[in-house]
Design a protein around this motif. Structure first.
Motif, mmCIF file in Angstrom:
data_model
loop_
_atom_site.group_PDB
_atom_site.id
_atom_site.type_symbol
_atom_site.label_atom_id
_atom_site.label_comp_id
_atom_site.label_asym_id
_atom_site.label_seq_id
_atom_site.Cartn_x
_atom_site.Cartn_y
_atom_site.Cartn_z
ATOM 1 N N PRO A 68 18.040 38.122 -36.397
ATOM 2 C CA PRO A 68 17.393 37.295 -35.374
ATOM 3 C C PRO A 68 16.355 38.066 -34.568
ATOM 4 C CG PRO A 68 19.739 36.883 -35.384
ATOM 5 C CD PRO A 68 19.510 38.010 -36.348
ATOM 6 N N ILE A 69 16.714 39.261 -34.143
ATOM 7 C CA ILE A 69 15.757 40.053 -33.361
ATOM 8 C C ILE A 69 14.531 40.381 -34.193
ATOM 9 C CG2 ILE A 69 15.481 42.095 -31.949
ATOM 10 C CD1 ILE A 69 18.570 42.296 -32.080
ATOM 11 N N ASP A 70 14.765 40.771 -35.425
ATOM 12 C CA ASP A 70 13.639 41.119 -36.279
ATOM 13 C C ASP A 70 12.724 39.927 -36.503
ATOM 14 O OD1 ASP A 70 14.452 43.736 -36.496
ATOM 15 O OD2 ASP A 70 15.572 43.429 -38.344
ATOM 16 N N LEU A 71 13.327 38.785 -36.737
ATOM 17 C CA LEU A 71 12.521 37.579 -36.973
ATOM 18 C C LEU A 71 11.664 37.254 -35.764
ATOM 19 C CD1 LEU A 71 15.078 35.226 -38.770
ATOM 20 C CD2 LEU A 71 13.072 36.326 -39.764
ATOM 21 N N ILE A 72 12.283 37.286 -34.615
ATOM 22 C CA ILE A 72 11.551 36.929 -33.404
ATOM 23 C C ILE A 72 10.461 37.950 -33.105
ATOM 24 C CG2 ILE A 72 11.709 36.657 -30.913
ATOM 25 C CD1 ILE A 72 12.963 34.353 -32.121
ATOM 26 N N ARG A 73 10.807 39.208 -33.228
ATOM 27 C CA ARG A 73 9.802 40.230 -32.920
ATOM 28 C C ARG A 73 8.613 40.087 -33.850
ATOM 29 N NH1 ARG A 73 11.603 44.662 -34.854
ATOM 30 N NH2 ARG A 73 13.387 44.618 -33.459
ATOM 31 N N ASN A 74 8.919 39.886 -35.130
ATOM 32 C CA ASN A 74 7.875 39.709 -36.115
ATOM 33 C C ASN A 74 6.967 38.536 -35.743
ATOM 34 O OD1 ASN A 74 6.682 40.129 -38.829
ATOM 35 N ND2 ASN A 74 7.458 38.054 -39.121
ATOM 36 N N GLU A 75 7.591 37.471 -35.364
ATOM 37 C CA GLU A 75 6.834 36.280 -34.987
ATOM 38 C C GLU A 75 5.948 36.562 -33.773
ATOM 39 O OE1 GLU A 75 7.359 34.051 -37.174
ATOM 40 O OE2 GLU A 75 5.804 32.735 -36.334
ATOM 41 N N ALA A 76 6.536 37.225 -32.798
ATOM 42 C CA ALA A 76 5.791 37.524 -31.576
ATOM 43 C C ALA A 76 4.608 38.442 -31.884
ATOM 44 C CB ALA A 76 6.699 38.168 -30.542
ATOM 45 N N LEU A 77 4.837 39.408 -32.733
ATOM 46 C CA LEU A 77 3.766 40.345 -33.063
ATOM 47 C C LEU A 77 2.623 39.637 -33.762
ATOM 48 C CD1 LEU A 77 5.701 43.539 -34.142
ATOM 49 C CD2 LEU A 77 4.070 43.336 -32.279
ATOM 50 N N ILE A 78 2.981 38.771 -34.699
ATOM 51 C CA ILE A 78 1.932 38.085 -35.450
ATOM 52 C C ILE A 78 1.181 37.090 -34.603
ATOM 53 C CG2 ILE A 78 1.548 36.354 -37.220
ATOM 54 C CD1 ILE A 78 3.280 37.753 -39.014
ATOM 55 N N ASN A 79 1.934 36.310 -33.841
ATOM 56 C CA ASN A 79 1.292 35.231 -33.123
ATOM 57 C C ASN A 79 0.650 35.652 -31.824
ATOM 58 O OD1 ASN A 79 1.278 32.910 -34.615
ATOM 59 N ND2 ASN A 79 3.457 32.567 -34.263
ATOM 60 N N GLY A 80 1.085 36.786 -31.309
ATOM 61 C CA GLY A 80 0.495 37.230 -30.068
ATOM 62 C C GLY A 80 0.963 36.401 -28.886
ATOM 63 N N GLY A 81 1.013 35.128 -29.070
ATOM 64 C CA GLY A 81 1.369 34.255 -27.957
ATOM 65 C C GLY A 81 2.859 33.983 -27.882
ATOM 66 N N SER A 82 3.184 32.983 -27.142
ATOM 67 C CA SER A 82 4.602 32.665 -26.991
ATOM 68 C C SER A 82 5.124 31.991 -28.251
ATOM 69 C CB SER A 82 4.823 31.727 -25.819
ATOM 70 O OG SER A 82 3.913 32.026 -24.805
ATOM 71 N N ILE A 83 6.416 31.969 -28.353
ATOM 72 C CA ILE A 83 7.053 31.365 -29.507
ATOM 73 C C ILE A 83 7.497 29.958 -29.130
ATOM 74 C CG2 ILE A 83 9.030 31.560 -31.036
ATOM 75 C CD1 ILE A 83 8.822 34.590 -30.575
ATOM 76 N N THR A 84 7.071 29.004 -29.919
ATOM 77 C CA THR A 84 7.381 27.625 -29.572
ATOM 78 C C THR A 84 8.797 27.257 -30.002
ATOM 79 O OG1 THR A 84 6.660 26.745 -31.692
ATOM 80 C CG2 THR A 84 4.978 27.033 -30.003
ATOM 81 N N ASP A 85 9.274 26.138 -29.438
ATOM 82 C CA ASP A 85 10.597 25.647 -29.823
ATOM 83 C C ASP A 85 10.620 25.277 -31.299
ATOM 84 O OD1 ASP A 85 11.293 26.043 -27.269
ATOM 85 O OD2 ASP A 85 11.321 23.929 -26.679
ATOM 86 N N GLU A 86 9.479 24.801 -31.797
ATOM 87 C CA GLU A 86 9.432 24.445 -33.215
ATOM 88 C C GLU A 86 9.660 25.655 -34.096
ATOM 89 O OE1 GLU A 86 5.797 22.783 -32.689
ATOM 90 O OE2 GLU A 86 6.368 20.711 -33.140
ATOM 91 N N THR A 87 8.987 26.722 -33.753
ATOM 92 C CA THR A 87 9.164 27.946 -34.525
ATOM 93 C C THR A 87 10.630 28.353 -34.527
ATOM 94 O OG1 THR A 87 6.964 28.677 -33.900
ATOM 95 C CG2 THR A 87 8.471 30.336 -34.738
ATOM 96 N N ILE A 88 11.232 28.302 -33.378
ATOM 97 C CA ILE A 88 12.639 28.685 -33.298
ATOM 98 C C ILE A 88 13.491 27.781 -34.170
ATOM 99 C CG2 ILE A 88 14.628 28.709 -31.744
ATOM 100 C CD1 ILE A 88 12.873 29.977 -29.676
#
Lengths: 197, 197
Positions: free
Chosen positions: B159-179
């Motif tokens: 979970p941490i890896d997935l989220i961090r990866n997402e945050a790094l790529i997107n730069g912005g916040s992570i949406t509820d949809e992504t989650i």
DNA sequence: CCACAGAAGAAACTCGCCGTATCTAACAGC
DNA sequence: GCTGTTAGATACGGCGAGTTTCTTCTGTGG
């Protein structure tokens, strides 16, 4: 005609610069790559580079992009696990070494030069490995080795994301053990879980 | 005695600096954080900072570390999916915004100052969310909602890896949809797959 | 063959920030 | 008070980003 041309121009010059940038990336890495060093290596000068790219990040992205994406051939070892290990390894080699530092570096400058962010994201999301998983998987299904799977977009991208994440965290190369862990503890179970629907 | 103390020292001063660094990270981000700006904000001067930390990366890591790790309480919504969504969301908020830029930034300097690499890695791998997954999962098993699972280390960190990866790529916040995607397309299937052994 | 526009290349410059060195003035402990 | 330590101010050397100016080449069109 001893081809006394001393000044390159246009495409020829551009290619020389991108090659130099790529070589610098390999030799000293993103953090130590300077526009001056690229210019020197390409046998030209800073303004020539700045006329083409507005900053370091975009130059590096261009250099990256100038290398052909190398669509990877889908491996066929006869087993799903074998194919996946090869696939992961291929991705790792591509992401390896300098690549992760570059991604991190460009990422940082993304915040100084927001235009770069979009470029970067496209590059990462459209990485060419996505569809290969589908192929590999389909062969496993045809062999009767694996139940059919609805491969979602996220699940297809996961190998690249896993490897990139690993490379970013570890800084160094990715070992065969790590790859085995990722395949056995994460990706194969995920595929099995996806199959039950 | 109006406590005319004008000069702070020792721990008090150190805390002031770390707080200032943290505030700068929030306000301007890693890329624009300078030692000078931190010094100014803390009402002190550069040498005072350099006496304590050898470079920007270590200062920032110290500031990061000075914030308590906030061991997250395991949510209990009554369903595994609900718990996971909350868990992912919590991680996302923690990784959010500045955090990803900081990670990327520190990562880059890792290559200038290799000592920093180890610090960084520990920080990332020992993130405090790992065990919570186990708890959440165990409750689901006790409810009879999910078959028992041998949760491997990789799977726990995912979970941490997935989220961090997402945050790094997107730069912005992570949406509820992504989650939702991550939970439904990746993590729940993975858990189901792990259960069949 | 010549002229001219446009681009290459050299050099110098500004600016911001890193990291250091020097000095002085405040503070803490005796 | 006296003394050693350390905060805080200031100034400096260095490097690299990105810019500007000027000179020199080059290929195209007349």
């Amino acid at each position: 005609m001893p081809e006394t041309r001393t000044r390159r121009r246009g495409v020829e010059l551009e290619k020389a610069i991108l090659d130099a940038a790529w070589a610098e990336l390999n030799d000293v890495g993103y953090a130590r790559l300077t526009i001056e060093s690229v210019a020197a290596r390409a046998g030209t000068s800073k303004p020539v580079i700045y006329r083409r790219w507005p900053n370091r990040a975009e130059l590096v992205l261009a250099a990256w992009g100038s290398r052909a994406p190398v669509r990877p051939p889908s491996p066929d070892t006869g087993s799903l696990r074998g194919d996946l290990v090869i696939l992961f390894t291929k991705i790792a080699r591509r992401v390896d070494g300098m690549m992760n530092e570059m991604i991190a570096g460009v990422m940082t400058e993304t915040f100084r030069h927001p235009e770069v962010a979009a470029l970067m994201r496209d590059r990462l999301v459209n990485a060419p490995f996505g569809k290969v998983v589908g192929t590999v998987l389909q062969r496993a299904v045809e062999r009767g080795e694996h139940p059919p799977v609805e491969l979602t977009h996220r699940a297809g991208r996961l190998p690249i994301d896993l490897i990139r994440n690993e490379a970013l965290i570890n800084g160094g190369s990715i070992t065969d053990e790590t790859i085995a862990e990722l395949v056995d503890q994460v990706y194969l179970p995920l595929l099995r879980g996806l199959a039950r629907d």
